[in-house]
Design an enzyme around this catalytic site. Sequence first.
Site, PDB file in Angstrom:
ATOM      1  N   TRP A  93     -13.312 -11.584  -6.230  1.00 31.58           N
ATOM      2  CA  TRP A  93     -14.222 -12.022  -5.655  1.00 31.58           C
ATOM      3  C   TRP A  93     -15.500 -11.939  -6.209  1.00 31.58           C
ATOM      4  O   TRP A  93     -16.127 -13.219  -6.319  1.00 31.58           O
ATOM      5  CB  TRP A  93     -14.250 -11.962  -4.128  1.00 31.58           C
ATOM      6  CG  TRP A  93     -13.213 -12.283  -3.633  1.00 31.58           C
ATOM      7  CD1 TRP A  93     -12.250 -11.508  -2.319  1.00 31.58           C
ATOM      8  CD2 TRP A  93     -12.302 -13.347  -3.301  1.00 31.58           C
ATOM      9  NE1 TRP A  93     -11.259 -12.152  -2.064  1.00 31.58           N
ATOM     10  CE2 TRP A  93     -11.663 -12.876  -2.586  1.00 31.58           C
ATOM     11  CE3 TRP A  93     -11.796 -14.770  -3.578  1.00 31.58           C
ATOM     12  CZ2 TRP A  93     -10.411 -14.440  -2.218  1.00 31.58           C
ATOM     13  CZ3 TRP A  93     -11.611 -15.906  -3.697  1.00 31.58           C
ATOM     14  CH2 TRP A  93     -10.185 -15.178  -2.972  1.00 31.58           C
ATOM     15  N   ARG A 129      -6.611 -15.242   0.523  1.00 27.83           N
ATOM     16  CA  ARG A 129      -6.394 -15.307   0.074  1.00 27.83           C
ATOM     17  C   ARG A 129      -4.318 -13.856   1.256  1.00 27.83           C
ATOM     18  O   ARG A 129      -4.088 -13.378   0.247  1.00 27.83           O
ATOM     19  CB  ARG A 129      -5.442 -14.415  -1.157  1.00 27.83           C
ATOM     20  CG  ARG A 129      -6.310 -14.635  -2.700  1.00 27.83           C
ATOM     21  CD  ARG A 129      -6.740 -14.010  -3.838  1.00 27.83           C
ATOM     22  NE  ARG A 129      -5.766 -13.019  -3.605  1.00 27.83           N
ATOM     23  CZ  ARG A 129      -5.354 -11.932  -4.832  1.00 27.83           C
ATOM     24  NH1 ARG A 129      -5.358 -12.973  -6.099  1.00 27.83           N
ATOM     25  NH2 ARG A 129      -5.034 -10.982  -4.714  1.00 27.83           N
ATOM     26  N   ASN A 156       4.421 -14.726  -8.311  1.00 23.63           N
ATOM     27  CA  ASN A 156       4.576 -13.521  -8.319  1.00 23.63           C
ATOM     28  C   ASN A 156       4.755 -13.473  -6.280  1.00 23.63           C
ATOM     29  O   ASN A 156       4.778 -11.928  -5.991  1.00 23.63           O
ATOM     30  CB  ASN A 156       2.763 -13.096  -8.927  1.00 23.63           C
ATOM     31  CG  ASN A 156       2.285 -11.742  -8.672  1.00 23.63           C
ATOM     32  OD1 ASN A 156       2.803 -10.683  -9.021  1.00 23.63           O
ATOM     33  ND2 ASN A 156       2.102 -11.275  -7.724  1.00 23.63           N
ATOM     34  N   PHE A 158      -4.033  -8.200  12.477  1.00 25.80           N
ATOM     35  CA  PHE A 158      -4.158 -10.257  12.894  1.00 25.80           C
ATOM     36  C   PHE A 158      -3.115 -10.756  13.849  1.00 25.80           C
ATOM     37  O   PHE A 158      -2.751 -11.452  13.926  1.00 25.80           O
ATOM     38  CB  PHE A 158      -4.668 -11.032  12.248  1.00 25.80           C
ATOM     39  CG  PHE A 158      -4.441 -10.352  10.721  1.00 25.80           C
ATOM     40  CD1 PHE A 158      -3.165 -11.326  10.313  1.00 25.80           C
ATOM     41  CD2 PHE A 158      -4.620 -10.628   9.611  1.00 25.80           C
ATOM     42  CE1 PHE A 158      -2.523 -11.473   9.039  1.00 25.80           C
ATOM     43  CE2 PHE A 158      -4.547 -10.067   8.405  1.00 25.80           C
ATOM     44  CZ  PHE A 158      -3.396 -11.141   7.835  1.00 25.80           C
ATOM     45  N   HIS A 212      -0.223 -17.077   2.172  1.00 21.03           N
ATOM     46  CA  HIS A 212      -0.255 -16.964   0.419  1.00 21.03           C
ATOM     47  C   HIS A 212       0.739 -15.987   0.908  1.00 21.03           C
ATOM     48  O   HIS A 212       2.280 -15.728  -0.160  1.00 21.03           O
ATOM     49  CB  HIS A 212      -0.137 -17.455  -0.706  1.00 21.03           C
ATOM     50  CG  HIS A 212      -1.089 -16.536  -1.319  1.00 21.03           C
ATOM     51  ND1 HIS A 212      -1.496 -16.292  -3.239  1.00 21.03           N
ATOM     52  CD2 HIS A 212      -1.368 -14.951  -0.762  1.00 21.03           C
ATOM     53  CE1 HIS A 212      -2.270 -14.599  -2.883  1.00 21.03           C
ATOM     54  NE2 HIS A 212      -2.132 -14.397  -2.027  1.00 21.03           N
ATOM     55  N   GLY A 247      -8.597  -3.013  13.032  1.00 23.27           N
ATOM     56  CA  GLY A 247      -6.960  -4.737  13.641  1.00 23.27           C
ATOM     57  C   GLY A 247      -6.145  -5.010  13.091  1.00 23.27           C
ATOM     58  O   GLY A 247      -5.592  -5.348  11.809  1.00 23.27           O
ATOM     59  N   ASP A 304      -9.378  -5.224   9.684  1.00 22.67           N
ATOM     60  CA  ASP A 304      -8.348  -5.495   8.857  1.00 22.67           C
ATOM     61  C   ASP A 304      -7.350  -4.302   8.962  1.00 22.67           C
ATOM     62  O   ASP A 304      -8.068  -3.705  10.522  1.00 22.67           O
ATOM     63  CB  ASP A 304      -9.073  -4.878   6.950  1.00 22.67           C
ATOM     64  CG  ASP A 304      -7.180  -5.518   6.042  1.00 22.67           C
ATOM     65  OD1 ASP A 304      -6.212  -5.749   6.401  1.00 22.67           O
ATOM     66  OD2 ASP A 304      -8.065  -6.072   4.924  1.00 22.67           O
ATOM     67  N   TYR A 331       0.722  -1.462  -0.174  1.00 25.65           N
ATOM     68  CA  TYR A 331      -0.247  -0.161  -0.308  1.00 25.65           C
ATOM     69  C   TYR A 331       0.476   1.253  -0.086  1.00 25.65           C
ATOM     70  O   TYR A 331       0.962   2.657   0.969  1.00 25.65           O
ATOM     71  CB  TYR A 331      -0.632   0.036   0.826  1.00 25.65           C
ATOM     72  CG  TYR A 331      -1.863  -1.066   1.587  1.00 25.65           C
ATOM     73  CD1 TYR A 331      -2.113  -2.011   0.804  1.00 25.65           C
ATOM     74  CD2 TYR A 331      -2.151  -1.629   2.593  1.00 25.65           C
ATOM     75  CE1 TYR A 331      -3.068  -2.569   0.205  1.00 25.65           C
ATOM     76  CE2 TYR A 331      -2.767  -2.661   2.953  1.00 25.65           C
ATOM     77  CZ  TYR A 331      -3.586  -3.651   1.938  1.00 25.65           C
ATOM     78  OH  TYR A 331      -4.896  -4.337   2.161  1.00 25.65           O
ATOM     79  N   GLN A 357       6.266 -10.129  -4.895  1.00 25.71           N
ATOM     80  CA  GLN A 357       5.738  -9.026  -3.959  1.00 25.71           C
ATOM     81  C   GLN A 357       5.344  -9.601  -2.743  1.00 25.71           C
ATOM     82  O   GLN A 357       5.133  -8.112  -2.300  1.00 25.71           O
ATOM     83  CB  GLN A 357       4.593  -9.184  -4.922  1.00 25.71           C
ATOM     84  CG  GLN A 357       3.940  -8.495  -6.760  1.00 25.71           C
ATOM     85  CD  GLN A 357       3.044  -8.646  -6.936  1.00 25.71           C
ATOM     86  OE1 GLN A 357       2.420  -8.289  -7.275  1.00 25.71           O
ATOM     87  NE2 GLN A 357       2.483  -6.918  -6.094  1.00 25.71           N
TER      88      GLN A 357
END
Length: 345
Positions: free
Chosen positions: A164, A252, A302, A237, A255, A235, A210, A147, A306
């Site tokens: 999704w 997701r 990937n 996690f 991973h 929050g 999140d 981000y 990343q």
Amino acid sequence: MGSSGDDGYRLLNEYTNGFMVSQVLFAACELGVFDLLAEAPGPLDVAAVAAGVEASSHGTELLLDTCVSLKLLKVETRAGKAFYQNTELSSAYLTRVSPTSQCNLLKYMGRTSYGCWGHLADAVREGKNQYLQTFGVPAEDLFKAIYRSEGERLQFMQALQEVWSVNGRSVLTAFDLSGFPLMCDLGGGPGALAKECLSLYPGCKVTVFDVPEVVRTAKQHFSFPEEEDIHLQEGDFFKDPLPEADLYILARILHDWADGKCSHLLERVYHTCKPGGGILVIESLLDEDRRGPLLTQLYSLNMLVQTEGQERTPTHYHMLLSSAGFRDFQFKKTGAIYDAILVRK
């Protein structure tokens, strides 16, 4: 000796030029070609498309004709002039007005993922992601790198919502989740899976958990019509107390991380989880020999360029989940990109 007619040589060229195909798709989305054609009352010629996307006629014609060869556009000729329109594929996935649009995902991949992949050889040598080399951003705090700006965060969240919109139903119906009335989507971002849960399992309630900046962006840019059934909670996690729930959804998420961090997160969920409660893990699963599916192997690379993680086999996830204390391991291949694993405490 090989020759230009050799099947192996043709395959080599197909692989070599694969990045060009991706860039045609990314550029057409970036320019707004498919949106322009979707809004037009009928097929458009080169001049009209070029004017609409503010591009050169020569470049636009080359791009449009290549899109025709890729079955992203179709063309008809009238009085010697070509007129272009969208195909079913582009109408469904490449226009902003479509409920299954993947435009933001493609823009994110074209702007961010593609840049990191330019350093794949370095990632293989170093065994770590390439945000520093690509964007000059240190990645010690992974999601601060992902981000990198408010705009990038929004683009990433919009891309997740699009993923999704196509894949949510298949993973949430892989198992009957009606016995879990209170759900928590850890790292649930824009709330796309939470909304799908409400659609599939009426009466359930979902907490989307999140980090604060993601929750703030979700409230500002995404609609939540069933506010009484979806609760957004801020929050981390890895650190903060987790919401109580009958089922924790990790879509997701695992991973992104190395095994040690996955184990830490799973142990935290286990300690919070009620007896009889469970975890639904949603990931693209590798075959047990790790030699397929090809798409999942590419996703794993990937993760290398990343994130800190990788894609895993069912057995690998079984090991992580059982080590955290979970039992009754079940997994289902959905036949789509993402698969589902269900375990219980």
